[in-house]
Design a protein around this motif. Structure first.
Motif, PDB file in Angstrom:
ATOM      1  N   GLN A 962      90.073  61.559   7.008  1.00  0.00           N
ATOM      2  CA  GLN A 962      89.041  60.749   6.368  1.00  0.00           C
ATOM      3  C   GLN A 962      87.655  61.338   6.575  1.00  0.00           C
ATOM      4  O   GLN A 962      86.857  61.431   5.629  1.00  0.00           O
ATOM      5  N   CYS A 963      87.404  61.770   7.807  1.00  0.00           N
ATOM      6  CA  CYS A 963      86.067  62.307   8.116  1.00  0.00           C
ATOM      7  C   CYS A 963      85.778  63.543   7.279  1.00  0.00           C
ATOM      8  O   CYS A 963      84.703  63.672   6.676  1.00  0.00           O
ATOM      9  N   HIS A 965      87.333  64.512   4.510  1.00  0.00           N
ATOM     10  CA  HIS A 965      87.373  64.189   3.083  1.00  0.00           C
ATOM     11  C   HIS A 965      86.080  63.509   2.640  1.00  0.00           C
ATOM     12  O   HIS A 965      85.583  63.743   1.521  1.00  0.00           O
ATOM     13  N   LYS A 966      85.522  62.697   3.494  1.00  0.00           N
ATOM     14  CA  LYS A 966      84.267  62.014   3.165  1.00  0.00           C
ATOM     15  C   LYS A 966      83.129  63.007   3.001  1.00  0.00           C
ATOM     16  O   LYS A 966      82.250  62.833   2.160  1.00  0.00           O
ATOM     17  N   ALA A 969      85.221  66.149   0.291  1.00  0.00           N
ATOM     18  CA  ALA A 969      86.141  65.730  -0.773  1.00  0.00           C
ATOM     19  C   ALA A 969      87.525  66.375  -0.620  1.00  0.00           C
ATOM     20  O   ALA A 969      88.315  66.394  -1.564  1.00  0.00           O
ATOM     21  N   HIS A1010      94.177  53.228   1.493  1.00  0.00           N
ATOM     22  CA  HIS A1010      93.193  54.159   0.926  1.00  0.00           C
ATOM     23  C   HIS A1010      93.824  54.834  -0.295  1.00  0.00           C
ATOM     24  O   HIS A1010      94.316  55.967  -0.208  1.00  0.00           O
TER      25      HIS A1010
END
Length: 1502
Positions: A962-963, A965-966, A969, A1010
């Protein structure tokens, strides 16, 4: 075990030795009910034990009321028992027997402890023996050390300070090591205790001398014993016996005890070990009565021998009881007259041991016991056997290890043989040898005939009656003070002895010989045989030392004139006797006298300092056995030279090199048991306090020379000796450090008194403490296990509970250094691995400190302004290092050890793992700073087996995704890192199938919430799961004996990495595959493997990527050229010269057209020419090809129910290949069929192997077609570059014509087609069948079944109709059909025809099989109608209706087929039905879509 609670049945599994606590409980009453008279357990198999119930908080802990020592013995026996069984399985016989004896002792002593009848003093002694035995056993089995208090009870770490616990570990280790050193210091020193309680021997008027000694022999030397004497292993034990039948010394009555010491493993591993007693009679020459003439008395005459084989007793095959008496019969001289008078000891073992003569009851009784250890230890442990009066008989020679302080100076002399002429006598002489030890003035010194005897001034030999060549073989010891050795020599007088006293008195010494003990160069007499010069002359003159001392004493000292005069002096003349000879042998056992000139020059370097440099250089060529004998003196001399030349460096390098040579000697297997000697020297005798400066100086010089790339001859030896070099250096340094007040670590003494201090003073003191703690950190970081005491003191003063006030002033630098310190200490293994209690206390201190420091970090260093990435990074790496350390991996421990740790300390991994998780989630936006750096450590933590820990930590991976990808992307960095680290971790032993399941489940569950991230997470999970499957298979087969399985799994992995574009890992496994091929000389396959790497490179000057680099700073052109040269070499060895020529042409093109290296071009063209010549002149055997099927569920997935085509080696035939296969799968069943087995085999839990030879199909390259090509070229293509293989087998059709069997013989041919040509990167390819081919096989099988049943029912009217009914209905009924209807939808479409034009013939074959099924079904249904019963008539009519619709459709689509008449059908079948249409496409499923087959050539053959 079952019992009932009301109507409810309760059961549980009980195993042998299980302990249960059953508590009767009533929910309505707080008191326990009365115990019933009848219980739930059978009394015959249950033993009731008393218990103690202790309250620990809200819990009740049930403890056995047994004595703690008894409980410890019980636990120990259970743990040792499981290990003992494993020792038997792995055939570790020596340790197995040792543990067995230890367990026997413990079981016996446990019974004594439980009896409760021992007096207090005996109980105390037994307790000491039990604990000592347990500690010793734990040590040799490499189990944990048990620390005890002064009373022998196990020490509770909770009730002891850290320092006292460390001291207890030190003391326990020292005691155990001393015990082991006593048993292994001499590499298994053994002592044989012998007690002679009584003897019976009658011979009037004669005294006797009994000489006991231990002999060993090799069985293979038995045939040589007529010419070789077995060497004695020990000194003699001499017993003087009077004619009255008592010892001459009254004090020895009932006290005839001796121990034979220093017998090492080499001695005890001889084939035979004997206890020999030689009896010498002292009296008259003849035993019979003589006339009135007075006889000569006091003559030593051989009388008899007694021999006992003690091999089994010594080797432990027979339990030796010190109370048991063994009778050894005397063998009188009359039985072994020839033996005694000629070769006394030569024929002893052959004739005496084989003799069955009657001893007349004469003999001696002995008790004996084999003891382990040295004499000091034996006197401690067996005072009732060995006391100060017990005689000690040492080994003839050195023990296998000479400890410092063991000073010995013995010379053993053996009278070997003589040859004396009778001169003017009518008979041979009765020769007696009289030996004395004389100095330059002729004074005699001491001679010892045997252990237990008083020193003598002279020795008189045994007399053999009228023997020309007596062979005495008598050994005795010469004991001379060291300072007298250089002045002493041995003198031998020869005299004829008469049996009549009157004649004997007139006999004089007629000859003499002597030998110097020291040579002129200062060395002692060499070991071995010495033929002495025999002098003749006047008896009085021969006693004068001046008459012979200056003359040569041995024949090898120079040319000795025969019969001539040697010298003339004022006292007379001595001449050499040419007709007499005399030989002795010597053995020097001295730790002060050497037989090597070079070593002597070094030890006494002060006498000739000008030769010091030469002597230091000579040390390297001295025999290693001589050096280790004088190890302490040699080391003392070297360090003395270094210290006395401290102002100059003239000898530093020479002394350092000599020290390296000595350390290298001890590292050699031959002298490795001297490690303990060197260790003892460093700890107890090394005193050169300033030597470390010189050693460090030379060491630095060597390292500097090597770092500059210059040649350093002793560099490698120095590196190998670094361990002991640093031990010498640190021996002095550590002593100074420990006594230095700056490092006393006594800070905690004052911290408790500061808790109430206020103001500026308190702040100053805290600053000082913090400064000192940082000093401690920096010092301890550089220390290793040798500084365990200092580290322990650091533990004591760094305990967070003892100085919590200092935490408020801890700075960022201190925390970082502390984390580094802890990580270093965890990695260095400060304490020995068996100090489990100390290690767990250290871990507990670390855990508390880490958690306390984590709280400080959360308070002071979590905000963005104060956030320090390196500090948090150090914390996480420390925490992961802590959780993954070896001492906390409970899954590797025995159940006993695991339960102890869990009960005492809990699972610390769980605590620190949860702390890591919490700290990670507190990072917030700073998490991205640790991606991908922390991916590897977190992965290592999640791989630890433990369901709860894994479930708590695996979600961190999703958080990392998540980190990243945030921010980006995607989470490509995370994915790359986890794939890289997962490969290394799983290969190292981490991970399992359960981990794979949890990883998939948890990550997919996290992704549910998600939806945008979910597809990428699912793709990642599939990727990692596929990698894990392959990695686990790879790890499994790496320990397998099957190299083929290892190659298969390696190919699976390299193709996986190729498919996901991980070129670095792909190349890594390419080279692993290459190494596997090279190990079995698969040169061709190794070449094809490297060719895949070369394809990734270009003919350019670009630098290689890091994953491509083999050598540093290479361009792609350079590396590709190097690879081609290697590949060409492999092809040359594999006789694949056609492939080598192709590469040579490519290289030549580069040399000629691109880089213009004409010299290299010339070499390449010459190489091509040689390859062309080889093709035409060298015979290349054709390899055979084998089809191998692995059927059954017992195989791993990558083999199960699959068929492979194997390429055999040169001259390898099917039987050899098949035997090699069966050796890899010894439990497999060999199938003797060549067709595919049925489901009963394929679904069986067993293993089946099918192997048969297939023939390659020649495919001539287009450039060679229709041309006159030599056979040498065509023959190559018959077994290489092949893609199709045939297997043919004969089948019979129709009636057999006896006159011509070929009329009815048909051939069924199976064709296998491979995706890649052989040879390739493997020697085999897996076979797979395409969907169309599978349909053809299924259809063919169905038709065969129908026809087979029709034939069976036509032949036998009694068969039940049910099987035929089920088969026909399953085909024709639309409800259960779907067979060829599905084939029509899958294959008979325009789309399939366009995509697979090559399958046109196969499609026609399938249609043909479908069409032929109709007449077969018609015949079957017709037969069914004739046999069906009335109750099944509706069923038959329904089947006929379905068949009518089916026939109409099939005949319209695929044509009409007709069967022959019924009579003809009984004997034959239509050709189109019986023909075999089975074409298998062979490939490796994992290679599909990759380039890992046989690489295509840039120059195609067609």
């Amino acid at each position: 075990m079952l019992f009932w609670r009301g109507s409810e049945q309760i059961g549980f599994l009980c195993t042998l030795s299980l302990t249960l606590y059953v508590c009767p409980f009533s929910p309505l009453s707080t008191s326990l009910p009365p115990i019933p008279s009848q219980g739930a357990f059978p009394a015959s198999i249950v033993q009731l034990r008393k218990v103690i119930i202790e309250k620990q908080g809200d819990q009740e802990v049930v403890l056995s009321a047994e004595m703690p020592l008894v409980k410890e013995v019980t636990t120990t026996l259970r743990e040792w028992g499981s290990i003992w069984k494993q020792l038997y399985v792995v055939n570790t016989s020596t340790l197995f027997v040792c543990v067995q004896r230890l367990m026997w002792d413990l079981m016996e002593w446990r019974s004594q402890l439980l009896s409760g009848t021992l007096p207090s003093d005996e109980f105390k002694e037994l307790k000491q023996k039990v604990t000592s035995k347990i500690d010793y056993g734990n040590k040799i089995l490499e189990l944990d050390l048990v620390v005890r208090d002064v009373n022998g009870n196990m020490l509770d770490p909770e009730n002891a300070s850290v320092i006292s616990l460390f001291r207890a570990h030190q003391d326990a280790t020292t005691k155990i090591n001393e015990r082991i050193k006593e048993e292994q210091v001499s590499n298994g020193l053994a002592i044989i205790f012998v007690y002679v309680p009584k003897m019976f021997l009658t011979c009037a008027f004669n005294a006797f001398r009994f000489l006991l000694r231990v002999y060993y022999v090799f069985i293979r030397h038995v045939l040589l014993t007529l010419s070789m004497s077995p060497p004695p292993s020990s000194e003699n034990y001499l017993i003087r016996w009077t004619s009255k039948g008592f010892p001459k010394d009254v004090d020895m009555l009932n006290n005839l005890k001796v121990v034979f010491t220093d017998l090492g493993n080499k001695d005890l591993n001889r084939d035979k070990i004997y206890l020999i007693c030689q009896i010498v009679r002292v009296g008259r020459m003849e035993l019979k009565e003589t006339g009135t003439k007075k006889c000569t008395l006091g003559l030593r005459r051989p009388f008899g021998v007694a021999v006992m084989d003690i091999s089994d007793i010594i080797k432990g095959k027979i339990e030796c009881d010190e109370e048991k008496q063994y009778f050894i019969p005397f063998v009188p001289l009359v039985i072994v007259m020839v033996v005694a008078e000629n070769d006394f000891l030569h024929s002893l073992l052959n004739k005496v041991t084989a003799s069955r003569g009657d001893s007349g009851g004469q003999g001696l009784w002995v008790t004996m016991k084999a003891l382990v250890g040295d004499i000091i230890q034996i006197r401690k442990e067996y005072p009732h056997l060995v006391d100060r009066s017990t005689v000690v008989a040492r080994k003839l020679g050195f023990p296998e290890i000479i400890m410092p302080g063991d000073i010995r100076n013995d010379i053993y002399l053996t009278l070997w043989t003589g040859d004396f002429d009778k001169y003017n006598k009518t008979t041979q002489k009765n020769m007696e040898v009289i030996m004395t030890v004389c100095d330059e003035e002729g004074k005699a010194n001491s001679i010892c005939l045997g252990a237990g005897d008083r020193p003598l001034n002279e020795y008189r030999s045994v007399i053999y009656y009228q023997v020309k060549q007596p062979r005495w073989m008598e050994t005795f010891k010469v004991a001379i003070p060291l300072e007298e050795m250089h002045r002493s020599h041995l003198r031998f007088m020869f005299r004829h002895r008469s049996s009549q006293e009157s004649k004997d008195k007139s006999e004089k010494n007629f000859a003499m010989a002597f030998v110097h003990l020291m040579k002129a160069d200062g060395t002692v007499l060499q070991d071995g045989l010495h033929e002495l010069v025999v002098f003749k002359g006047d008896s009085k003159r021969m006693e004068d030392v001046n008459s012979y001392l200056s003359q040569p004493s041995t024949r090898n000292q120079g040319d000795v004139p025969k019969g001539g005069t040697l010298s003339r002096s004022s006292v007379g003349v001595l001449s050499v006797s040419s007709r007499d000879s005399f030989t002795v042998s010597t053995l020097v056992c001295s730790t002060k006298l050497t037989q090597n000139v070079g070593l002597l020059g070094l030890l006494k370097w002060r006498t000739r300092p000008e030769l010091l440099k030469e002597n230091l250089e000579k040390l390297k060529i001295i025999d290693g056995e001589q050096v280790v004998k004088f190890l302490q003196d040699t080391l003392d001399a070297l360090f003395t030279i270094m210290m006395e030349h401290s102002q100059t460096d003239d000898y530093d390098i020479l002394v350092f090199d000599a020290l390296i040579y000595i350390i290298g000697l001890i590292a050699d297997r031959k002298f490795q048991h001297f490690n303990t000697v060197l260790e003892a020297y460093i700890k107890q005798h090394f005193s050169a306090t300033l030597a470390y400066k010189k050693l460090m100086s030379v060491l630095k010089r060597y390292l500097d020379v090597s770092s500059r790339g210059e040649q350093c001859e002793n560099y490698l030896r120095t590196l190998k000796a670094l361990e002991y070099i640093f031990k010498f250096i640190e021996c002095v340094f550590l002593v100074q450090l420990i006594h230095d007040p700056a490092f006393s670590f006594s800070l905690s003494l004052s911290l408790s008194s500061l808790s109430l201090s206020q103001g500026e003073t308190f702040q100053h003191i805290q600053d000082i403490v913090a400064s000192l703690l940082r000093t401690i950190n920096r010092t301890v970081i550089t220390m290793g296990r040798e500084h365990a005491l200092i580290v322990t003191r650091m533990h004591a003063c760094l305990n967070p509970h003892s100085h919590t006030h200092t935490l408020s002033v801890l700075l960022q630098d201190f925390l970082m250094e502390t984390f580094l310190l802890f990580k270093e200490l965890i990695g260095k293994h400060v304490y020995p691995s068996d100090w489990m209690a100390m290690i767990m206390v250290q871990n507990r201190v670390f855990l508390r400190a880490i958690n306390t420091y984590a709280d400080t970090m959360n308070l002071k260093f979590l905000n963005n302004n104060d956030f320090e990435v390196q500090l948090w990074n150090n914390y996480f790496h420390l925490a992961v290092a802590f959780i993954t350390q070896e001492s906390l991996q409970l899954q590797h421990f025995s159940p006993t050890k695991r339960n102890k740790i869990l009960a005492k300390y809990g699972d610390m991994r769980r605590l620190i793992g949860f702390a890591i998780r919490d700290m990670w989630y507190k990072l917030g936006g700073n998490k991205i700073c640790f991606i991908p750096g922390m991916v590897g450590p977190i992965l290592e933590m999640t791989l630890i087996p433990g369901e709860e820990l894994r479930r708590a930590t695996i979600p961190i991976f999703f958080d990392m995704m998540q980190c990243e990808h945030k921010l980006s992307a995607h989470f490509q960095k995370f994915e790359n890192e986890i794939i890289l680290k997962l490969d290394h971790e799983v290969e190292g032993g981490g991970g399992d199938e359960r981990y794979m399941e949890l990883l998939e489940t948890i990550l997919l569950e996290c992704a549910v919430e998600h939806p945008l991230l979910r597809p990428e997470v699912e793709h990642f999970v599939d990727l990692v799961k596929g990698l894990l499957v392959r990695l686990l298979d790879y790890r499994t087969v790496m320990s397998d004996d099957s190299r083929n399985n290892r190659m298969s799994c390696t190919v699976n992995l390299l193709n996986f990495y190729k498919d996901i574009n991980r070129e670095g890992m792909y190349i890594r496994y390419l080279y692993k595959l290459r190494d596997l091929h090279m190990a079995v000389e698969n040169y061709t396959e190794a070449a094809y493997t490297l060719l895949l790497h070369s394809r990734l490179l270009k003919w350019s000057e670009d630098q290689c990527s890091p994953q491509f680099e083999v050598r540093s700073c290479q361009t792609q052109r350079q590396q590709k050229e190097d690879l081609y040269e290697t590949i060409i070499g492999y092809f040359d060895k594999g006789k694949m010269w056609e492939e080598a020529i192709t590469l040579c042409k490519e290289l030549a093109d580069q040399y000629e057209m691109e880089v213009f290296e004409y010299e290299l071009l010339s070499q390449s063209l010459k190489q091509q020419a040689r390859f062309y010549e080889n093709i035409m002149t060298i015979l290349r055997p054709k390899p055979d090809y084998f089809a191998v099927g692995y059927y059954g569920q017992g195989y791993p997935p990558f083999l199960r129910n699959k068929v492979f085509i194997h390429r055999g080696k040169e001259y390898e035939r099917r039987d050899d290949f098949q035997n090699q296969l069966m050796s890899q799968f010894p439990s497999a069943v060999r199938l003797n069929i060549t067709t595919m087995p049925g489901d009963d085999v394929r679904l069986s839990p067993l293993q089946y192997i099918q192997c048969f030879t297939v023939q390659p199909v020649l495919e001539i390259p287009s450039r060679l077609k229709s041309k006159p090509v030599p056979d040498q070229i065509i023959n190559f293509y018959k077994s290489n570059y092949v893609q199709r293989f045939h297997y043919s087998r004969p089948v019979r059709k129709g009636p057999v014509d006896p006159s011509n069997e070929f009329v009815s013989m048909w051939i069924e041919r199976t064709t296998f087609t491979t995706v890649y040509k052989l040879p390739g990167i493997l020697r085999w390819f897996e076979t797979t069948i395409s969907p169309l081919e599978n349909a053809i096989e299924t259809m063919q099988s169905t038709n065969d079944k129908i026809l087979t049943l029709i034939n069976q029912y036509q032949a036998d009217d009694a068969l039940p109709i049910n099987p035929l009914s089920m088969l026909l209905n399953g085909i024709v009924d639309p409800a259960v059909m779907g067979g060829f209807a599905k084939y029509e939808k899958a294959f008979f479409t325009e789309e399939y025809n366009l995509q697979h034009p090559e399958d046109r013939d196969k499609l026609e074959g399938l249609k043909d099989l479908i069409a032929w099924q109709i007449p077969l079904l018609g015949g079957g249904i017709s037969l069914h109608g004739k046999r069906v019963t009335d109750d099944l008539r509706p069923f038959h009519e329904r089947m006929e209706e379905c068949f009518t619709h089916m026939r109409k459709k099939v005949e319209k689509e695929y044509g009409v087929r007709e069967l022959p008449d019924m009579d003809e059908r009984k004997s034959s079948r239509p050709r189109s039905v019986l023909r075999s249409f089975r074409q298998s496409v062979i490939s490796i499923s994992s290679l599909q879509g990759s380039e890992c087959g046989t690489p295509t050539k840039p120059y195609p053959d067609r």
